[in-house]
Write a protein that holds these residues in place. Structure first.
Motif, short mmCIF file in Angstrom:
data_model
loop_
_atom_site.label_atom_id
_atom_site.label_comp_id
_atom_site.label_asym_id
_atom_site.label_seq_id
_atom_site.Cartn_x
_atom_site.Cartn_y
_atom_site.Cartn_z
N PRO A 43 13.62 20.33 60.00
CA PRO A 43 14.18 19.19 59.27
C PRO A 43 14.73 19.55 57.89
CG PRO A 43 12.14 18.55 60.33
CD PRO A 43 12.27 20.03 60.53
N GLU A 44 14.12 20.52 57.21
CA GLU A 44 14.62 20.90 55.90
C GLU A 44 15.97 21.61 56.00
OE1 GLU A 44 13.60 20.18 52.82
OE2 GLU A 44 12.13 18.86 53.75
N THR A 45 16.17 22.36 57.06
CA THR A 45 17.48 22.97 57.29
C THR A 45 18.53 21.88 57.51
OG1 THR A 45 16.50 24.97 58.25
CG2 THR A 45 18.81 24.51 58.77
N ALA A 46 18.20 20.93 58.37
CA ALA A 46 19.14 19.83 58.65
C ALA A 46 19.46 19.05 57.37
CB ALA A 46 18.55 18.91 59.71
N ARG A 47 18.46 18.80 56.55
CA ARG A 47 18.68 18.07 55.30
C ARG A 47 19.60 18.85 54.38
NH1 ARG A 47 15.92 17.42 50.06
NH2 ARG A 47 14.35 18.99 50.59
N ALA A 49 8.03 23.68 52.78
CA ALA A 49 7.49 22.62 53.64
C ALA A 49 6.25 23.08 54.39
CB ALA A 49 8.56 22.17 54.64
N HIS A 50 6.11 24.40 54.52
CA HIS A 50 4.92 24.98 55.16
C HIS A 50 3.92 25.49 54.12
CE1 HIS A 50 6.28 24.92 59.39
NE2 HIS A 50 7.49 25.04 58.87
N GLU A 51 4.05 24.97 52.90
CA GLU A 51 3.15 25.35 51.80
C GLU A 51 3.19 26.85 51.53
OE1 GLU A 51 -0.69 23.78 52.73
OE2 GLU A 51 -0.07 21.70 52.44
N ALA A 52 4.40 27.39 51.60
CA ALA A 52 4.63 28.81 51.30
C ALA A 52 5.73 28.89 50.25
CB ALA A 52 5.02 29.56 52.57
N GLY A 108 20.17 30.23 51.28
CA GLY A 108 19.01 30.48 50.43
C GLY A 108 18.20 29.24 50.16
N VAL A 109 18.87 28.13 49.83
CA VAL A 109 18.16 26.89 49.55
C VAL A 109 17.45 26.38 50.80
CG1 VAL A 109 18.45 24.46 48.92
CG2 VAL A 109 19.64 26.24 47.62
N ALA A 110 18.14 26.40 51.94
CA ALA A 110 17.53 25.89 53.18
C ALA A 110 16.27 26.68 53.52
CB ALA A 110 18.54 25.98 54.32
N THR A 111 16.33 27.99 53.44
CA THR A 111 15.18 28.81 53.82
C THR A 111 14.02 28.61 52.86
OG1 THR A 111 16.69 30.44 54.77
CG2 THR A 111 14.42 31.15 54.35
#
Length: 309
Positions: free
Chosen positions: A25-29, A74-77, A65-68
């Protein structure tokens, strides 16, 4: 132990780089936000034909870069510090919370267009391996002159230096360097003379545009690869971002600064693994890995473990 995210510069791009980002979802956003800011589909920018444009390359690296970084967060990393080489400084600044992603998209589009319009052909960058800065400087001085501009641009490692300038001047310095014992002299996939005074005027134009956007204090350490030190004032970071196209990159010193601040895991955002190879020697008691070729769960585990150590 701290975690450093590194963001690569122009030359690291690959066809399909946006289509191979994690299905998340963060990639899509991120893709949706970029497309809205550009008023066109950002996924059209990573074809082989599109990537002949400096504008498309820089936007692609920003988005990747931003998407990754968002997916990992989002995975607390999440990292404790960030650094980017050239255009990579922009996704690093977004990740640090310095400027909004939508503003970065519009400014990076302008950045790429200014560079491309100023030097549509006949200029570029060449990486020279095996010689130190001190050995290369007199060779550059022998070639540099009116109509034969060439400059030291990226100080990536003690024996890896990138030069920028006119094509014939780059070739002349490369020939001299190989004659003096350089191991390689490779023209990079960068069709503009970045990180030298040839882009002073374009940097000033970008600085005026930067003055129109909101800039915040970074939430984590943002390390300038032009100054090789952390900056903590939003406006100073904005000025550095605007100027970095015309300033040499001090990558070896930047990585050393991150190590001195406690970084022991460096994770390179897409695309490629160039920064990982450059960073690893400066992390003698740490680890440098790239997102490319590494499973997402492995990346998350490595960042979490380093962050908790």
């Amino acid at each position: 132990m701290s975690v450093l995210f590194t963001f690569p510069g122009q030359g690291a791009q690959k066809p399909g780089m946006l289509h191979t980002l994690p299905d998340h979802p963060e990639t899509a956003r991120t893709l949706a936000e970029a497309s809205a800011a550009l008023s066109r589909d950002v996924l059209a920018l990573d074809s082989e034909d599109a990537l002949r444009s400096t504008v498309a390359v820089q936007l692609g690296l920003l988005v990747a870069g931003v998407a990754t970084a968002r997916v990992l967060a989002a995975h607390e990393a999440a990292p404790k510090m960030v650094a980017g080489l050239s255009i990579g400084a922009w996704p690093a600044a977004v990740t640090a919370g310095v400027l909004a992603f939508s503003d970065a998209v519009r400014l990076v589009e302008l950045r790429g267009r200014l560079m491309e319009d100023a030097y549509p052909s006949g200029y570029g960058m060449t990486a020279i391996g095996g010689l130190t800065r001190q050995q290369l400087e007199p060779l550059v001085a022998r070639v540099h002159g009116p109509g034969s501009e060439v400059y030291l641009a990226n100080l990536n490692a003690p024996r890896q230096v990138v030069i920028a300038g006119a094509g014939a001047a780059l070739d002349a310095v490369a020939a001299l360097a190989l004659g003096q014992g350089a191991q390689r002299a490779e023209r990079l996939a960068v069709p503009v003379p970045s990180h030298c005074e040839l882009l002073d005027e374009q940097a000033r134009t970008l600085a005026c545009a930067m003055d129109q956007v909101a800039l915040e204090r970074p939430r984590i350490a943002w390390i300038s690869s032009s100054l090789a030190r952390a900056l903590f004032d939003g406006r100073r970071i904005g000025a550095d971002l605007a100027a970095n196209m015309a300033r040499p990159v001090l990558w070896a010193d930047t990585v050393r600064h991150a190590w001195e601040r406690g970084a022991r895991l460096a994770v390179e955002m897409p695309s490629g693994s160039v920064l990982t190879k450059l960073t690893a020697p400066a992390f003698p008691d740490g680890v440098a890995i790239s997102c490319e070729g590494t499973r997402l769960d492995s990346l998350v585990a490595a960042v979490r473990q380093a962050g908790n150590a």
